[in-house]
Design an enzyme around this catalytic site. Sequence first.
Site, PDB file in Angstrom:
ATOM      1  N   GLY B  69       0.822  -1.196   0.000  1.00  0.00           N
ATOM      2  CA  GLY B  69       0.000   0.000   0.000  1.00  0.00           C
ATOM      3  C   GLY B  69       0.865   1.258   0.000  1.00  0.00           C
ATOM      4  O   GLY B  69       0.546   2.252  -0.671  1.00  0.00           O
ATOM      5  N   SER B 194      -4.119  -1.486   0.469  1.00  0.00           N
ATOM      6  CA  SER B 194      -3.115  -2.442   0.922  1.00  0.00           C
ATOM      7  C   SER B 194      -3.797  -3.741   1.333  1.00  0.00           C
ATOM      8  O   SER B 194      -4.687  -3.742   2.183  1.00  0.00           O
ATOM      9  CB  SER B 194      -2.393  -1.833   2.125  1.00  0.00           C
ATOM     10  N   ALA B 195      -3.358  -4.863   0.752  1.00  0.00           N
ATOM     11  CA  ALA B 195      -4.077  -6.118   0.955  1.00  0.00           C
ATOM     12  C   ALA B 195      -4.010  -6.636   2.393  1.00  0.00           C
ATOM     13  O   ALA B 195      -4.978  -7.208   2.885  1.00  0.00           O
ATOM     14  CB  ALA B 195      -3.543  -7.184  -0.002  1.00  0.00           C
ATOM     15  N   CYS B 320       5.612   7.861  23.935  1.00  0.00           N
ATOM     16  CA  CYS B 320       6.574   6.892  24.452  1.00  0.00           C
ATOM     17  C   CYS B 320       6.569   5.601  23.649  1.00  0.00           C
ATOM     18  O   CYS B 320       7.462   4.777  23.796  1.00  0.00           O
ATOM     19  CB  CYS B 320       6.289   6.594  25.915  1.00  0.00           C
TER      20      CYS B 320
END
Lengths: 461, 461
Positions: B69, B194-195, B320
């Site tokens: 992606g 994105s797969a 953090c």
Amino acid sequence: MPYFDAASSAPLHPVARQALLASLDEGWADPARLYREGRRARLLLDAAREAAAEAVGCRPDELVFTPSGTRAVHSGISGALAGRRRVGARLVVSAVEHSSVLHAAEAHAAAGGSLTEVPVGRSGAVETAAFAAALDEGTALACLQSANHEVGTVQPVAEVAEACRAAGVPLLVDAAQSLGWGPVEGGWSLLAASAHKWGGPAGVGLLAVRKGVRFAPQGPADERESGRAAGFENLPAIVAAAASLRAVRAEAEAEGARLRALVDRIRGRVPELVPDVEVVGDPVRRLPHLVTFSCLYVDGETLLHELDREGFSVSSGSSCTSSTLTPSHVLRAMGVLSEGNVRVSLPAGTPEGDVERFLDVLPGVVAGVRERLGAPGPATGAAAGSGSLVVDALGRRCPIPVIELAKVIGEVPLGGTVTVLADDEAARLDIPAWCEMRGQEYVGEEPSPNGGTAYVVRRLA
Amino acid sequence: MPYFDAASSAPLHPVARQALLASLDEGWADPARLYREGRRARLLLDAAREAAAEAVGCRPDELVFTPSGTRAVHSGISGALAGRRRVGARLVVSAVEHSSVLHAAEAHAAAGGSLTEVPVGRSGAVETAAFAAALDEGTALACLQSANHEVGTVQPVAEVAEACRAAGVPLLVDAAQSLGWGPVEGGWSLLAASAHKWGGPAGVGLLAVRKGVRFAPQGPADERESGRAAGFENLPAIVAAAASLRAVRAEAEAEGARLRALVDRIRGRVPELVPDVEVVGDPVRRLPHLVTFSCLYVDGETLLHELDREGFSVSSGSSCTSSTLTPSHVLRAMGVLSEGNVRVSLPAGTPEGDVERFLDVLPGVVAGVRERLGAPGPATGAAAGSGSLVVDALGRRCPIPVIELAKVIGEVPLGGTVTVLADDEAARLDIPAWCEMRGQEYVGEEPSPNGGTAYVVRRLA
């Protein structure tokens, strides 16, 4: 059904398959995350990097995984060029590099960089001295493949690396064709390779950049793979790639010797079985599993189709099998025949019987293609007075111009000339190659008044 | 062991696994080759492209597969910017885009392009009018995510696309978080996804570019994927990606409704169970499976570790937990609390019982972290006369500055001020957010003479 095109893509190695399956379950999470699935993925990634680095012969922190060998080459070249921008903008490559290197080189030239192509000899190898002579003070990077992907010739990488080191120029080695057989010797600076060439899965390349090499990754980056390969890691495939590299290396010596003998058999038998064949590439300094030959008077595409019908999958550098209708740049750089070109690259495990059956089938297939092409009607050449003939092959595709030339060469006296008019790009390579094979003299070419090119051949034999 | 971080990477969908296994055997060859293994690979690739295009809502020849992606976003942005270079060099993005978009935007700005970030409201959504106002005559491209990856808020893509169309500007939609749930509505020009976010394998992204959109792919290209994604196609993974997209879409309506109810339960119960929590993101216009909340006086990294010990895998936008020690740019753009931040994103199939157990465990875990942080020794603040106090939290990491502020606010009279000296970047976000949550007045910040920043808070409650 024998698949003889391992140099394009090798079938998945059983170890790669196993590792891929296992890591589909263990390695789907983000290795940058702190929770257990992420930590497990990180462990797998680290282990794969260590295994791959050991096989390459570099430190794990010098190696990153990329989405393909092509991306490894592109990123390696652009990063190394940018890292040495202050030194200069010259890129030196051999004339027979893989298209991924040449595309990156073209992009560099299009962006204003300068480019030197080092020629090769008839075997496909560069000469170290010629390569060294191309390196100047403004050379940012040099690229040389470990072995050629079309003809199998092994390049003198260690010697060229030494010359590069002496000139202070980093050397990028495209090791795509050879990494499964062994590490690349010599003091290279960057190395690129592709997993699906050694029986690993698609979707994984690797790029090694030695410590101390100036490297500035280009394009948007992220925190993954040391900022050298953006995007979520293709972890199961990376694990499978590393595992299969280790596996093929364990088998490399024995399997290499076995395939080398099979290829020697092809190299020896094909010219005995098939008339008018040129076997190309270095017979000794070569990849174990790969051999390329070209058949006069044969159309490569038809030959591939006929071999496919007989069950054999091979590839070809003939112009008719390329989308651009130009012969392979490798064969062109070597100056060898491109028509009727066949590349055989045996996958690991190829049974001897498959090779024997190929040798049984090939002569008949070539003869059949020749028979069909050899009867295109009466020759179109017209006698043009004593001692010279003109053959009009304009508009005719390779191998017809060469066939027409061969048909009429006997009609002119020794010392007489045949002029072939042709506009197929392959004629520029194949008419001189035919002359070389036939002991005739290739006089030269000039533009033809009616378009295309006039190739002049003098009969010596 | 409940994995609640589907927004990072979803476990492989069973259909993806099946399709991957099948195409490991059928789809390893080069789809550009003419022999049977190549033709079979080509058929698989064509079928996958058709299935993906149908799910995206575009023509198959508008869609290419990329290695991730991230690469789809990078290639889409650079190609669209280059295609409209003559129009101008302005890129407009929302302030809460995924890092892949922002990295591409930074690269564009570094190369001399101009960049406009459209701010978002407290829910994380852009306002269409504000987005439209950012489009000028020199705008080459605009980018807007379909839904935010950290807080789940759905963006007004159709309205923004209409505004872009009116301004003649192409809109690229990063649909990574939403494509598994349904197609992106509206007249977008480019779309990336994105797969591994929808349960497909890693190593596959997709980029759709509508016909008529000017697009000039950048970087070295080859003949694969219409010249828009160089390198050997990752075919088995592409097949698995397309098959699983179809599968999750078939389940999307029912599973979306079920997860939406589970997320509503988390959204409702967490503030009841845990004091001093801010649930962020739009409660209605949101992804079905994702919720984010922040806990005052809690260290995000410790919280993640404690939840991991209890068996829950979640992510966090707290400073953090980032390698740069800065809070998530999304939370910052929204102006919400970043300390003790938790993102829960439920994979398909999450059992209700896992969510209930999470709700059982969370209050004790947060209380434990608070207890440990709340006893850091005596307060370091010193009374500085009537009505005002200075707290020196220099060198103390988030959430300590906010904890110290909370400890002493009761010591000044109503109308009095507390000045917090801090050099942790998160304080800039979290002190104003604390004031908003607590009904105190955030007066402002100024440089502190001893380094760091002085944040001034007036007691109103």
